[in-house]
Write a protein that holds these residues in place. Structure first.
Motif, PDB file in Angstrom:
ATOM      1  N   ALA A  78       0.856  -1.191   0.000  1.00 55.25           N
ATOM      2  CA  ALA A  78       0.000   0.000   0.000  1.00 55.25           C
ATOM      3  C   ALA A  78       0.888   1.236   0.000  1.00 55.25           C
ATOM      4  CB  ALA A  78      -0.937   0.019   1.206  1.00 55.25           C
ATOM      5  N   ILE A  79       0.321   2.342  -0.477  1.00 50.01           N
ATOM      6  CA  ILE A  79       1.064   3.600  -0.583  1.00 50.01           C
ATOM      7  C   ILE A  79       0.235   4.722   0.026  1.00 50.01           C
ATOM      8  CG2 ILE A  79       2.023   5.322  -2.178  1.00 50.01           C
ATOM      9  CD1 ILE A  79       2.470   3.022  -4.176  1.00 50.01           C
ATOM     10  N   LYS A  80       0.874   5.555   0.803  1.00 48.17           N
ATOM     11  CA  LYS A  80       0.250   6.779   1.320  1.00 48.17           C
ATOM     12  C   LYS A  80       0.967   7.980   0.699  1.00 48.17           C
ATOM     13  CE  LYS A  80       0.659  10.495   4.153  1.00 48.17           C
ATOM     14  NZ  LYS A  80       0.237  10.630   5.510  1.00 48.17           N
ATOM     15  N   ILE A  81       0.206   8.940   0.207  1.00 47.62           N
ATOM     16  CA  ILE A  81       0.777  10.162  -0.340  1.00 47.62           C
ATOM     17  C   ILE A  81       0.346  11.333   0.527  1.00 47.62           C
ATOM     18  CG2 ILE A  81       0.909  11.724  -2.320  1.00 47.62           C
ATOM     19  CD1 ILE A  81       0.322   9.379  -4.132  1.00 47.62           C
ATOM     20  N   GLY A  82       1.316  12.125   0.950  1.00 48.98           N
ATOM     21  CA  GLY A  82       1.029  13.300   1.762  1.00 48.98           C
ATOM     22  C   GLY A  82       1.380  14.578   1.032  1.00 48.98           C
ATOM     23  N   MET A  83       2.333  15.325   1.566  1.00 47.14           N
ATOM     24  CA  MET A  83       2.677  16.642   1.031  1.00 47.14           C
ATOM     25  C   MET A  83       3.360  16.553  -0.331  1.00 47.14           C
ATOM     26  SD  MET A  83       5.246  19.407   2.750  1.00 47.14           S
ATOM     27  CE  MET A  83       5.868  20.801   1.823  1.00 47.14           C
ATOM     28  N   VAL A  84       2.681  17.055  -1.347  1.00 49.98           N
ATOM     29  CA  VAL A  84       3.230  17.165  -2.707  1.00 49.98           C
ATOM     30  C   VAL A  84       2.957  18.605  -3.133  1.00 49.98           C
ATOM     31  CG1 VAL A  84       3.205  16.269  -5.048  1.00 49.98           C
ATOM     32  CG2 VAL A  84       2.661  14.743  -3.137  1.00 49.98           C
ATOM     33  N   HIS A  85       3.925  19.480  -2.969  1.00 47.61           N
ATOM     34  CA  HIS A  85       3.628  20.910  -3.015  1.00 47.61           C
ATOM     35  C   HIS A  85       3.938  21.613  -4.335  1.00 47.61           C
ATOM     36  CE1 HIS A  85       7.918  21.083  -2.266  1.00 47.61           C
ATOM     37  NE2 HIS A  85       7.893  22.369  -2.506  1.00 47.61           N
ATOM     38  N   SER A  86       4.482  20.912  -5.331  1.00 47.52           N
ATOM     39  CA  SER A  86       4.788  21.570  -6.598  1.00 47.52           C
ATOM     40  C   SER A  86       4.222  20.788  -7.775  1.00 47.52           C
ATOM     41  CB  SER A  86       6.304  21.716  -6.775  1.00 47.52           C
ATOM     42  OG  SER A  86       6.905  20.457  -7.055  1.00 47.52           O
ATOM     43  N   PRO A  87       3.913  21.460  -8.879  1.00 51.64           N
ATOM     44  CA  PRO A  87       3.400  20.763 -10.072  1.00 51.64           C
ATOM     45  C   PRO A  87       4.360  19.701 -10.589  1.00 51.64           C
ATOM     46  CG  PRO A  87       3.048  23.137 -10.267  1.00 51.64           C
ATOM     47  CD  PRO A  87       3.930  22.936  -9.076  1.00 51.64           C
ATOM     48  N   GLU A  88       5.670  19.993 -10.542  1.00 49.68           N
ATOM     49  CA  GLU A  88       6.668  19.045 -11.031  1.00 49.68           C
ATOM     50  C   GLU A  88       6.612  17.732 -10.254  1.00 49.68           C
ATOM     51  OE1 GLU A  88       7.662  23.171 -11.912  1.00 49.68           O
ATOM     52  OE2 GLU A  88       7.354  22.143  -9.979  1.00 49.68           O
ATOM     53  N   LEU A  89       6.432  17.842  -8.959  1.00 52.58           N
ATOM     54  CA  LEU A  89       6.362  16.638  -8.133  1.00 52.58           C
ATOM     55  C   LEU A  89       5.095  15.838  -8.416  1.00 52.58           C
ATOM     56  CD1 LEU A  89       7.677  17.969  -4.701  1.00 52.58           C
ATOM     57  CD2 LEU A  89       8.779  16.266  -6.171  1.00 52.58           C
ATOM     58  N   VAL A  90       3.978  16.523  -8.596  1.00 53.68           N
ATOM     59  CA  VAL A  90       2.728  15.828  -8.910  1.00 53.68           C
ATOM     60  C   VAL A  90       2.887  14.993 -10.172  1.00 53.68           C
ATOM     61  CG1 VAL A  90       0.320  16.120  -9.621  1.00 53.68           C
ATOM     62  CG2 VAL A  90       1.236  17.504  -7.757  1.00 53.68           C
ATOM     63  N   LEU A  91       3.410  15.599 -11.215  1.00 59.69           N
ATOM     64  CA  LEU A  91       3.566  14.905 -12.491  1.00 59.69           C
ATOM     65  C   LEU A  91       4.529  13.732 -12.380  1.00 59.69           C
ATOM     66  CD1 LEU A  91       3.691  18.014 -14.877  1.00 59.69           C
ATOM     67  CD2 LEU A  91       1.819  16.374 -14.632  1.00 59.69           C
ATOM     68  N   ALA A  92       5.636  13.934 -11.652  1.00 59.41           N
ATOM     69  CA  ALA A  92       6.635  12.875 -11.517  1.00 59.41           C
ATOM     70  C   ALA A  92       6.080  11.687 -10.730  1.00 59.41           C
ATOM     71  CB  ALA A  92       7.883  13.430 -10.820  1.00 59.41           C
TER      72      ALA A  92
END
Length: 276
Positions: A78-92
């Motif tokens: 399983a995977i938990k996603i928390g703080m993703v604060h930039s567009p570049e990170l979201v896409l990656a």
């Protein structure tokens, strides 16, 4: 010779130097619930119980590399996603996760307990477009749900309407947390794309030590999913764990602001399961 493995979980989130939220809270939660925790750090924050004074982003390629290294070797369930604060990170992150068939829990961290922003404004729409469709469940609080939907949310009925709106982003279910509503009783709204929804009710606990509550809840859900529990049962167990962690830590003084939960009020031994 029979060999075994631990139920492993991956957290993709930011580091909290104060230790109460983010990666630190996630790994504590995984360990407390008998899982093996792994991590992909998206950002390093300058943070304590009183607030956030700086954010240093990790390069998107390094975040992708962390995810790939863990997923290809340890293979979390399983995977938990928390703080993703930039567009570049979201896409990656989205590009990398599309390669795996693993349940994903997304806690759309946007504002810290202190009120400090943790996400760039231009990231919000991209988060919904790219990451939410990959989620088995998203777990926004009221402030985050209002940012995501543009709706005012003041009661349970409006929470249900907002959860319905959030389903349009493509996620399979929404757990909208109502901890910011005022009152002696707290309400969370669960709404799946298929099946019946539910309104959870619990007594409010008077405590200053609520920093990292959202991180802990989403991580607990992921931990129970990794152990094989269905979504609804994972949420039930996770809510109970968080409630106890708040209650057992309410009389502890850690720092001068919003302190952490007591993640290890009743730690579970690491689970061993026969390796397939």
């Amino acid at each position: 010779m029979t060999t075994y493995q631990y139920p492993a979980v991956l957290t993709i989130a930011g580091s909290d130097s104060g230790g109460g939220a983010g990666i630190q809270a996630d790994l504590k939660t995984f360990s407390a619930l008998g899982c093996f925790g792994t991590s992909a750090i998206t950002a390093v924050t300058v943070q304590n119980t009183r607030g956030v004074t700086g954010i240093h982003s990790i390069p998107a390629s390094v975040v992708q590399g962390q995810i790939k290294a863990v997923m290809d070797d340890i293979k979390p369930a399983a995977i938990k996603i928390g703080m993703v604060h930039s567009p570049e990170l979201v896409l990656a992150i989205a590009a990398q996760l599309k390669q795996y068939q693993v349940p994903v829990v997304i806690d759309p961290v946007m504002v810290a307990s202190s009120g400090d922003p943790l996400i760039k404004e231009e990231t919000i729409a991209l988060l919904q477009q790219e990451l939410f469709p990959l989620a088995l469940v998203i777990t926004p609080n009221l402030d985050e749900a209002q940012l995501l939907t543009g709706m005012s949310i003041q009661n349970v009925e409006e929470m249900q309407a907002a959860a319905q709106e959030l389903l349009h982003t493509g996620c399979r279910s929404v757990l909208l947390k109502g901890g910011h509503l005022k009152g002696a009783r707290l309400f969370d709204v669960y709404l799946p794309r298929q099946g019946e929804g539910h309104v959870y009710e619990s007594a409010a606990i008077q405590s200053q030590n609520t920093h990292g509550t959202g991180c802990t809840l989403s991580s607990a859900i992921a931990a129970y999913l990794a152990q094989g529990f269905p979504t609804v049962e994972a949420i039930l167990h996770a809510r109970h764990y968080v409630y106890q962690a708040i209650d057992q830590g309410k009389d502890v003084k850690t720092g001068e602001g919003h302190g952490p939960l007591n993640h290890f009020f009743s730690p579970q031994p690491m689970q061993k399961r026969q390796r397939k």
